[in-house]
Design a protein around this motif. Structure first.
Motif, PDB file in Angstrom:
ATOM      1  N   ALA A  51       0.624  -1.274  -0.062  1.00 53.67           N
ATOM      2  CA  ALA A  51      -0.080  -0.198   0.018  1.00 53.67           C
ATOM      3  C   ALA A  51       0.928   1.346   0.112  1.00 53.67           C
ATOM      4  O   ALA A  51       0.538   2.254  -0.682  1.00 53.67           O
ATOM      5  CB  ALA A  51      -0.965   0.089   1.162  1.00 53.67           C
ATOM      6  N   VAL A  52       2.012   1.353   0.729  1.00 49.82           N
ATOM      7  CA  VAL A  52       3.009   2.377   0.786  1.00 49.82           C
ATOM      8  C   VAL A  52       3.671   2.605  -0.409  1.00 49.82           C
ATOM      9  O   VAL A  52       3.640   3.588  -1.158  1.00 49.82           O
ATOM     10  CB  VAL A  52       3.836   2.045   1.998  1.00 49.82           C
ATOM     11  N   ALA A  54       2.346   1.793  -3.519  1.00 52.44           N
ATOM     12  CA  ALA A  54       1.278   2.294  -4.452  1.00 52.44           C
ATOM     13  C   ALA A  54       0.757   3.687  -4.036  1.00 52.44           C
ATOM     14  O   ALA A  54       0.713   4.521  -5.184  1.00 52.44           O
ATOM     15  CB  ALA A  54      -0.117   1.418  -4.287  1.00 52.44           C
ATOM     16  N   PHE A  55       0.852   3.975  -2.867  1.00 58.47           N
ATOM     17  CA  PHE A  55       0.727   5.509  -2.396  1.00 58.47           C
ATOM     18  C   PHE A  55       1.852   6.415  -3.122  1.00 58.47           C
ATOM     19  O   PHE A  55       1.570   7.393  -3.504  1.00 58.47           O
ATOM     20  CB  PHE A  55       0.593   5.724  -1.092  1.00 58.47           C
ATOM     21  N   GLY A  56       3.029   5.764  -3.008  1.00 64.49           N
ATOM     22  CA  GLY A  56       4.018   6.687  -3.611  1.00 64.49           C
ATOM     23  C   GLY A  56       3.993   6.726  -4.928  1.00 64.49           C
ATOM     24  O   GLY A  56       4.266   7.890  -5.512  1.00 64.49           O
ATOM     25  N   VAL A  58       1.213   7.070  -6.649  1.00 64.33           N
ATOM     26  CA  VAL A  58       0.294   7.766  -6.838  1.00 64.33           C
ATOM     27  C   VAL A  58       0.629   9.260  -6.553  1.00 64.33           C
ATOM     28  O   VAL A  58       0.316  10.122  -7.387  1.00 64.33           O
ATOM     29  CB  VAL A  58      -1.145   7.630  -5.885  1.00 64.33           C
ATOM     30  N   LEU A  59       1.568   9.427  -5.751  1.00 65.83           N
ATOM     31  CA  LEU A  59       2.238  10.870  -5.586  1.00 65.83           C
ATOM     32  C   LEU A  59       2.922  11.188  -6.836  1.00 65.83           C
ATOM     33  O   LEU A  59       3.039  12.336  -7.142  1.00 65.83           O
ATOM     34  CB  LEU A  59       2.895  10.633  -4.291  1.00 65.83           C
ATOM     35  N   THR A  70       6.918  17.268  -4.565  1.00 62.65           N
ATOM     36  CA  THR A  70       6.082  16.181  -4.171  1.00 62.65           C
ATOM     37  C   THR A  70       6.510  15.040  -5.008  1.00 62.65           C
ATOM     38  O   THR A  70       6.820  13.811  -4.707  1.00 62.65           O
ATOM     39  CB  THR A  70       4.686  16.333  -4.056  1.00 62.65           C
ATOM     40  N   ALA A  75       7.810  11.392  -3.138  1.00 65.23           N
ATOM     41  CA  ALA A  75       7.265  10.356  -3.668  1.00 65.23           C
ATOM     42  C   ALA A  75       8.270   9.155  -3.585  1.00 65.23           C
ATOM     43  O   ALA A  75       8.123   8.141  -3.345  1.00 65.23           O
ATOM     44  CB  ALA A  75       6.483  10.573  -4.973  1.00 65.23           C
ATOM     45  N   VAL A  78       9.076   7.656  -0.459  1.00 68.43           N
ATOM     46  CA  VAL A  78       7.983   6.987  -0.097  1.00 68.43           C
ATOM     47  C   VAL A  78       7.964   5.639  -0.483  1.00 68.43           C
ATOM     48  O   VAL A  78       7.756   4.642   0.093  1.00 68.43           O
ATOM     49  CB  VAL A  78       6.666   7.721  -0.236  1.00 68.43           C
ATOM     50  N   GLY A  82       8.504   2.044   1.362  1.00 74.76           N
ATOM     51  CA  GLY A  82       7.609   1.101   0.964  1.00 74.76           C
ATOM     52  C   GLY A  82       8.357  -0.336   0.696  1.00 74.76           C
ATOM     53  O   GLY A  82       8.149  -1.375   1.217  1.00 74.76           O
TER      54      GLY A  82
END
Length: 97
Positions: A51-52, A54-56, A58-59, A70, A75, A78, A82
């Protein structure tokens, strides 16, 4: 091409190696509990790490302002965090309950 193994001499079947003897030995052997390589906590940390990551990503996505802080600094940190969390989840030893 792989070569097949052929025994050097004649194969002798004894009572201990016959199919009937091995079937009887399997029936009388006590059942061993199944032990998994990973513990429940390992899977939780691994899911969190996915999840981390994937969030990176997305950023990092988007089409506006390619050079934003960012996208080029936060990103990637992040995403690397992850991946580090994923390596930790794989290398963590399960608890000895």
């Amino acid at each position: 091409m792989a070569q097949k193994f052929k025994p050097a001499g004649p194969v002798k079947t004894t009572a201990a190696t016959s199919p009937a003897a091995t079937g009887a030995a399997k029936a009388t052997a006590p059942a061993q509990p199944v032990q998994f390589i990973f513990d429940k906590s390992n899977y939780r940390v691994l899911i969190i790490s996915v999840a981390v990551v994937a969030f990176g990503f997305v950023l990092m996505s988007g089409t506006t302002d390619i050079y934003s802080t960012t996208k080029i600094v936060i990103a990637p940190i992040v995403v690397l965090g992850g991946f580090a969390l994923g390596f930790f989840a794989i290398l963590k030893k399960p608890s000895a309950n």
